[in-house]
Design an enzyme around this catalytic site. Structure first.
Site: not given
Ligand code: NAD
Length: 260
Positions: A13, A63, A142, A155, A157, A188
């Site tokens: 990602g 993934v 998270s 999510y 879980a 974020i």
């Molecule tokens: P985003 O939606 O901007 O990006 C998600 C990324 O995951 C993308 O790059 C996409 O290519 C990749 N992805 C999704 N499904 C995939 C798959 N099957 N195979 C390969 N890649 C895949 O999200 P983000 O906000 O940048 O989140 C990144 C991570 O941080 C995630 O794990 C999310 O759960 C976690 N997170 C985000 C927040 C937030 O507030 N944004 C908070 C807590 C945790």
């Protein structure tokens, strides 16, 4: 000499949101970057990363699929001679009341957020062991791995699962110079949060765009949403020589939102 010069970092990602900010941080600090992402245009991210002066490749990769994950780490071997740091950041979310939460959403969320982390950790560890050089694994959980929010049981879980697998793997590889840690971002500002704001906003009341996020940010002691760079700082620390004796930990990066 830059801090991560000569090191190779795999970021799932890594083409957008938090993952891109993390990849950029490592690129600026001299690392070779391998981005794995589901979007077919993820090579644009590699071009962006090269502008920081380093080397970068992007591989379209799901993934949840073992052959894709093997190909991702094969790319690290082929282009840069192995992997030193593996960042399991790819993740998805959906939000629904329990009666509307489909099995499909449940399965997809667990598949990407938990099984995807497992497959990448497995592949990285096997290769780090073989190289004998050790390495660093950083798994994105998270705030929902601390405290499940409403309408996202799948999510929560999936992210509690990330913490469990992090601790278990950390114990298994502790004597092999491989550390495994998890991070818990709070709110974020990324595409994922735009979705959260919209859908939670609809389910929780008649919020206009941005209103729900603003009200949640009010609950953050630092009174601001986080940025990808905030998360990248923690990830870079965990990958650095300053974190050699830290493993099996789960660390919040959330402006003080959750203090446990
Ligand atoms: P985003 O939606 O901007 O990006 C998600 C990324 O995951 C993308 O790059 C996409 O290519 C990749 N992805 C999704 N499904 C995939 C798959 N099957 N195979 C390969 N890649 C895949 O999200 P983000 O906000 O940048 O989140 C990144 C991570 O941080 C995630 O794990 C999310 O759960 C976690 N997170 C985000 C927040 C937030 O507030 N944004 C908070 C807590 C945790």
């Amino acid at each position: 000499m830059k801090r991560f010069e000569g090191k190779t970092v795999v970021v799932t990602g890594g083409n957008k949101g938090i993952g891109l900010a993390v990849a950029e941080r490592f690129a600026r600090e001299g690392a070779n970057i391998v981005v794995g992402a589901i979007e077919t245009d993820c090579d644009k991210a590699a071009e962006q990363l090269k502008q920081h002066g380093g080397r970068a490749v992007a591989i379209v990769c799901d993934v949840t699929r073992k052959p894709d994950v093997v190909a991702l780490y094969d790319a690290a071997d082929l282009h840069f001679g192995g992997v030193d740091v593996s960042i399991q950041n790819a993740g998805i979310i959906t939000i629904a009341k329990i009666e509307d939460l489909t099995e499909k959403d449940w399965d997809a969320t667990i598949a990407v957020n938990t099984k995807g982390v497992f497959l990448c950790c497995q592949e990285a560890i096997v290769r780090m062991r073989k190289s004998g050089k050790g390495g660093r694994l950083i798994n994105t959980a998270s705030g929902q791995a601390r405290d499940g929010f409403i309408f996202t049981p799948h999510y929560a879980a999936s992210k509690f699962g990330v913490v469990g697998l992090t601790q278990s793997l950390a114990k298994e590889v502790a004597q092999e110079n491989i550390t495994v840690n998890a991070i818990c971002p709070g709110i974020i500002n990324t595409d994922m949060w735009d979705y959260n704001d919209r859908v939670w906003g609809k389910l929780l009341g008649d919020y206009r765009p941005g209103e729900l996020m603003a009200s949640w940010v009010e609950n953050i002691p630092m009174k601001r949403a986080g940025t990808g760079e905030d998360v990248a700082g923690l990830v870079a620390f965990l990958a650095s020589d300053d974190a050699t004796y830290i493993t099996g930990q789960t660390i919040n990066v959330d402006g003080g939102l959750i203090m446990s």
